[in-house]
Design an enzyme around this catalytic site. Structure first.
Site, short mmCIF file in Angstrom:
data_model
loop_
_atom_site.label_atom_id
_atom_site.label_comp_id
_atom_site.label_asym_id
_atom_site.label_seq_id
_atom_site.Cartn_x
_atom_site.Cartn_y
_atom_site.Cartn_z
N HIS A 129 36.01 41.30 45.06
CA HIS A 129 37.06 41.77 45.97
C HIS A 129 37.33 43.27 45.86
CE1 HIS A 129 38.09 37.85 47.52
NE2 HIS A 129 38.09 37.36 46.28
N ASN A 147 42.40 40.89 42.42
CA ASN A 147 43.19 40.08 43.34
C ASN A 147 44.66 40.49 43.39
OD1 ASN A 147 41.25 37.85 41.68
ND2 ASN A 147 40.98 37.98 43.90
N HIS A 167 36.73 35.77 37.28
CA HIS A 167 36.43 35.32 38.65
C HIS A 167 36.77 33.85 38.93
CE1 HIS A 167 34.54 35.04 42.61
NE2 HIS A 167 33.83 34.02 42.18
N ASP A 207 42.12 38.05 35.92
CA ASP A 207 42.43 38.37 37.32
C ASP A 207 43.92 38.25 37.68
OD1 ASP A 207 39.75 37.56 36.79
OD2 ASP A 207 39.35 37.36 38.93
#
Ligand SMILES: [Fe+2]
Ligand SMILES: [Fe+2]
Length: 272
Positions: free
Chosen positions: A68, A40, A178, A8
């Protein structure tokens, strides 16, 4: 086949670090395929189209998202025309985009990349286990595709391990995303699938999962809505996993963590 998965990417710090380093890493590790989780990238929440373009330009072959996915609404029309940008395959039918893509790599080979999202402590979704089994049933590792990379976007280590063992032998790499913390359980499972329960984030680790620590901590001290969370902007540690696969079987020959820059202990594949 030589594969790199990067976890991420959080905010400007993560984006800039990946853009700086990825072209050199591609050459140094002689990478055939790079997959980057970018859920992100936009100030910690979602992915803007120009950021996706920049990550592709830096050398990412496939981008994945997660819970997201839709925080930046502009990504909805973009994903519809960008097959190499994936969202979890177990989103409800009719959701824009796709959860899997077959990508051409050097040597006339093809790689299947897919993403599923867990359900423990996460949004309610269709079953990621059945969805993944259904998607995998259309391909044969070492046959129709030379490698299969799965990003399992989930909170709970138990669900990630259960998922990985369920598909051991059917994928080259199953890597979790995550949690934003790299786990130290990288291994080749008994039937030949490389696994790490979380790749970790690519962002500033002097933070609370990539966000500025004071504002994030205040939310735990007081049950009133705090100020908006803002990404920490110190030097990022790029976190990922490097996997080498057998070209005939598609199974993993090695898995090594990558941690580069920033505050975490450094790990460079091929130098252990
Ligand atoms: Fe994330
Ligand atoms: Fe997430």
């Amino acid at each position: 086949m030589r594969l790199l998965f990067i976890g991420d990417v959080v905010g400007r710090s993560g984006r800039e670090a990946v853009a700086d380093v990825l072209p050199g890493l591609r050459a140094r590790l002689r990478l055939d395929l790079v997959v980057v989780n970018a859920e992100n990238a936009s100030h910690g929440f979602g992915l803007a189209p120009e950021m996706a373009d920049a990550l592709f330009a830096a050398g990412a072959d496939v981008l994945t998202l997660g819970n997201h996915s839709w925080d930046r609404k502009e990504i909805i029309p973009y994903i519809a025309q960008t097959p190499r940008l994936l969202r979890p395959l177990n989103f409800p039918p009719g959701t824009p985009g796709a959860g899997a893509a077959v990508v051409d790599v050097a040597g006339g080979r093809q790689v299947l990349v897919l993403q599923a999202m867990g359900r423990l402590f996460m949004d309610t979704l269709d079953c990621p286990f059945r969805g993944t089994a259904e998607a995998l049933s259309r391909y044969r590792l070492g046959g129709t595709v030379a490698a299969i990379v799965i990003d399992f976007h989930a909170e709970a280590s138990s669900e990630k391990m259960a998922f990985a063992h369920s598909f051991d032998g059917q994928a080259s790499l199953i890597v979790g995303t995550h949690t934003h913390c790299p786990s130290a359980d990288h291994q080749i499972l008994p039937a030949g699938t490389a696994f790490q329960s979380d790749a970790g984030m690519s962002g500033d680790y002097d933070s609370v999962i990539g966000m500025q620590k004071l504002g994030a901590a205040t939310r735990f001290w007081r049950k009133v809505p705090g100020e908006r969370l803002v990404p920490a902007d110190g030097e990022a540690t790029i976190c990922g996993v490097f996997v080498e696969t057998d070209d005939v079987t598609g199974l993993a020959l090695s898995i090594e963590p990558l941690r580069m820059g920033g505050r975490l202990s450094q790990a460079m594949p091929g130098t252990a």
